[in-house]
Design an enzyme around this catalytic site. Structure first.
Site, PDB file in Angstrom:
ATOM      1  NE  ARG A  88      -4.322  -0.241   2.522  1.00 47.77           N
ATOM      2  CZ  ARG A  88      -5.230  -1.215   2.668  1.00 47.77           C
ATOM      3  NH1 ARG A  88      -4.887  -2.462   2.551  1.00 47.77           N
ATOM      4  NH2 ARG A  88      -6.479  -0.918   2.896  1.00 47.77           N
ATOM      5  NE  ARG A 127     -16.156  -4.169   3.220  1.00 49.66           N
ATOM      6  CZ  ARG A 127     -14.941  -3.812   2.797  1.00 49.66           C
ATOM      7  NH1 ARG A 127     -14.372  -4.449   1.791  1.00 49.66           N
ATOM      8  NH2 ARG A 127     -14.306  -2.822   3.364  1.00 49.66           N
ATOM      9  NE  ARG A 161     -13.179  -3.853   7.126  1.00 49.28           N
ATOM     10  CZ  ARG A 161     -12.347  -3.690   6.096  1.00 49.28           C
ATOM     11  NH1 ARG A 161     -12.309  -4.598   5.129  1.00 49.28           N
ATOM     12  NH2 ARG A 161     -11.562  -2.643   6.035  1.00 49.28           N
TER      13      ARG A 161
HETATM   14  P1  ADP Z   1     -12.136  -4.647  -1.109  1.00 51.76           P
HETATM   15  O1  ADP Z   1     -11.620  -5.992  -0.634  1.00 51.76           O
HETATM   16  O2  ADP Z   1     -11.427  -4.148  -2.339  1.00 51.76           O
HETATM   17  O3  ADP Z   1     -12.176  -3.616  -0.028  1.00 51.76           O
HETATM   18  P2  ADP Z   1     -14.700  -6.069  -1.343  1.00 51.76           P
HETATM   19  O4  ADP Z   1     -14.326  -7.232  -2.216  1.00 51.76           O
HETATM   20  O5  ADP Z   1     -14.902  -6.356   0.091  1.00 51.76           O
HETATM   21  O6  ADP Z   1     -13.646  -4.854  -1.572  1.00 51.76           O
HETATM   22  O7  ADP Z   1     -16.015  -5.407  -1.977  1.00 51.76           O
HETATM   23  C1  ADP Z   1     -16.703  -4.355  -1.290  1.00 51.76           C
HETATM   24  C2  ADP Z   1     -18.207  -4.604  -1.338  1.00 51.76           C
HETATM   25  O8  ADP Z   1     -18.671  -4.458  -2.687  1.00 51.76           O
HETATM   26  C3  ADP Z   1     -18.617  -6.005  -0.892  1.00 51.76           C
HETATM   27  O9  ADP Z   1     -19.812  -5.903  -0.153  1.00 51.76           O
HETATM   28  C4  ADP Z   1     -18.833  -6.776  -2.211  1.00 51.76           C
HETATM   29  O10 ADP Z   1     -19.858  -7.756  -2.068  1.00 51.76           O
HETATM   30  C5  ADP Z   1     -19.250  -5.670  -3.173  1.00 51.76           C
HETATM   31  N1  ADP Z   1     -18.693  -5.871  -4.528  1.00 51.76           N
HETATM   32  C6  ADP Z   1     -17.475  -6.376  -4.864  1.00 51.76           C
HETATM   33  N2  ADP Z   1     -17.309  -6.369  -6.212  1.00 51.76           N
HETATM   34  C7  ADP Z   1     -18.432  -5.821  -6.731  1.00 51.76           C
HETATM   35  C8  ADP Z   1     -18.891  -5.531  -8.077  1.00 51.76           C
HETATM   36  N3  ADP Z   1     -18.112  -5.798  -9.138  1.00 51.76           N
HETATM   37  N4  ADP Z   1     -20.119  -4.962  -8.220  1.00 51.76           N
HETATM   38  C9  ADP Z   1     -20.886  -4.684  -7.137  1.00 51.76           C
HETATM   39  N5  ADP Z   1     -20.526  -4.937  -5.855  1.00 51.76           N
HETATM   40  C10 ADP Z   1     -19.318  -5.495  -5.645  1.00 51.76           C
HETATM   41  P1  AMP Z   2      -8.474  -3.508   4.333  1.00 50.13           P
HETATM   42  O1  AMP Z   2      -9.068  -4.735   4.964  1.00 50.13           O
HETATM   43  O2  AMP Z   2      -7.493  -3.839   3.251  1.00 50.13           O
HETATM   44  O3  AMP Z   2      -9.536  -2.529   3.901  1.00 50.13           O
HETATM   45  O4  AMP Z   2      -7.611  -2.794   5.471  1.00 50.13           O
HETATM   46  C1  AMP Z   2      -8.229  -2.291   6.649  1.00 50.13           C
HETATM   47  C2  AMP Z   2      -7.258  -1.388   7.392  1.00 50.13           C
HETATM   48  O5  AMP Z   2      -6.106  -2.138   7.812  1.00 50.13           O
HETATM   49  C3  AMP Z   2      -6.680  -0.231   6.575  1.00 50.13           C
HETATM   50  O6  AMP Z   2      -7.547   0.907   6.559  1.00 50.13           O
HETATM   51  C4  AMP Z   2      -5.370   0.037   7.326  1.00 50.13           C
HETATM   52  O7  AMP Z   2      -5.597   0.743   8.533  1.00 50.13           O
HETATM   53  C5  AMP Z   2      -4.910  -1.364   7.693  1.00 50.13           C
HETATM   54  N1  AMP Z   2      -4.074  -1.996   6.641  1.00 50.13           N
HETATM   55  C6  AMP Z   2      -4.392  -3.100   5.909  1.00 50.13           C
HETATM   56  N2  AMP Z   2      -3.400  -3.408   5.052  1.00 50.13           N
HETATM   57  C7  AMP Z   2      -2.440  -2.456   5.231  1.00 50.13           C
HETATM   58  C8  AMP Z   2      -1.178  -2.198   4.625  1.00 50.13           C
HETATM   59  N3  AMP Z   2      -0.696  -2.983   3.639  1.00 50.13           N
HETATM   60  N4  AMP Z   2      -0.463  -1.138   5.059  1.00 50.13           N
HETATM   61  C9  AMP Z   2      -0.912  -0.341   6.035  1.00 50.13           C
HETATM   62  N5  AMP Z   2      -2.093  -0.508   6.643  1.00 50.13           N
HETATM   63  C10 AMP Z   2      -2.867  -1.559   6.252  1.00 50.13           C
END
Ligand code: ADP
Ligand code: AMP
Length: 215
Positions: A88, A127, A161
């Site tokens: 990141r 989500r 979350r």
């Molecule tokens: P990230 O891991 O990048 O933070 P997620 O995979 O958790 O994102 O996706 C965020 C939310 O959007 C989840 O609730 C998921 O079900 C939904 N989502 C993921 N991909 C799509 C898509 N292509 N279209 C609509 N909703 C999606």
């Molecule tokens: P995520 O599940 O990827 O959305 O991450 C949730 C939170 O965890 C982020 O908002 C950061 O606070 C922390 N985090 C996750 N991955 C990283 C990373 N590679 N570097 C720094 N912080 C991270």
């Protein structure tokens, strides 16, 4: 095969990683999941990370790279890794190169999920996940087939979350823009990056990723 899924919070990295695990037997390495587990277990790392994560800021590079190092050390050499939410920062990208070399791995693809920022707030605030198996869902875009029952494991227990609120999402997006998006040129130099339309339907995004991985 080792790949990075890159994209802002809510881009679909976790969703697509889960599908790749299912279809290809790869291992998802999500630093977000690792940190949440550490917070829950109240480990030293968890205690350091908790407030930072609640604010939507980034945890230190040293902490997350150490988590990845441990996971790679434990991973069977024939199993491919999907880096989800890591690296990141540029420092993490440099650290990952060293870790890949240390563990005898090579990066094949960096897949950038290109999404419209306005849609991300809706994605993130809707989500939820299964509290038992972690399967991801969405209030509008991906409801379980049977309301209130996880498709994957049958559990009726779901969770959201703490950092999936609009205010924190804005901070997380700003962090992405300021610190994560600038690492793309680092990988573009080695010709590893493919940009995919992350606004498409979940299945279409999967198909586009499969196409890249199948060459
Ligand atoms: P990230 O891991 O990048 O933070 P997620 O995979 O958790 O994102 O996706 C965020 C939310 O959007 C989840 O609730 C998921 O079900 C939904 N989502 C993921 N991909 C799509 C898509 N292509 N279209 C609509 N909703 C999606
Ligand atoms: P995520 O599940 O990827 O959305 O991450 C949730 C939170 O965890 C982020 O908002 C950061 O606070 C922390 N985090 C996750 N991955 C990283 C990373 N590679 N570097 C720094 N912080 C991270």
């Amino acid at each position: 095969m080792n790949i990075i899924l890159l994209g802002p919070p809510g881009a679909g990295k976790g969703t697509q990683s889960g599908l790749l695990v299912e279809h290809r037997g790869m291992k998802q390495l999500s630093t977000g999941d690792m940190l949440r587990a550490a917070v829950k277990a109240e480990t030293e790392v968890g205690l350091k990370a908790k407030a930072i994560m609640e604010r939507g800021e980034l945890v230190s590079d040293a902490i997350v790279s150490a988590l990845i190092d441990d996971e790679l050390a434990a991973l069977d050499e024939s199993t491919g890794a999907i880096f989800d939410g890591y690296p990141r920062t540029e420092a993490q990208a440099v650290a990952l190169d060293a870790l890949l070399a240390k563990h005898g791995r090579k990066l094949q693809h960096v897949i950038e999920l290109d999404v419209d920022e306005d849609a991300l707030v809706e994605r993130i605030t809707g989500r939820f996940t299964c509290a038992n198996c972690g399967e991801g869902y969405h209030d509008t875009f991906k409801q379980p087939a049977k309301e209130g029952v996880c498709d994957k494991c049958g559990s009726t227990d779901f969770k959201r979350r703490k950092d999936d609120n609009e205010e924190t999402v804005r901070t997380r997006m700003a962090e992405y823009r300021a610190k994560t998006a600038p690492i793309l040129p680092y990988y573009e130099k080695s010709g590893l990056v493919t940009r995919i339309d992350g606004m498409a339907e979940i299945d279409d995004v999967t198909e586009a990723i499969e196409k890249v991985l199948n060459g």
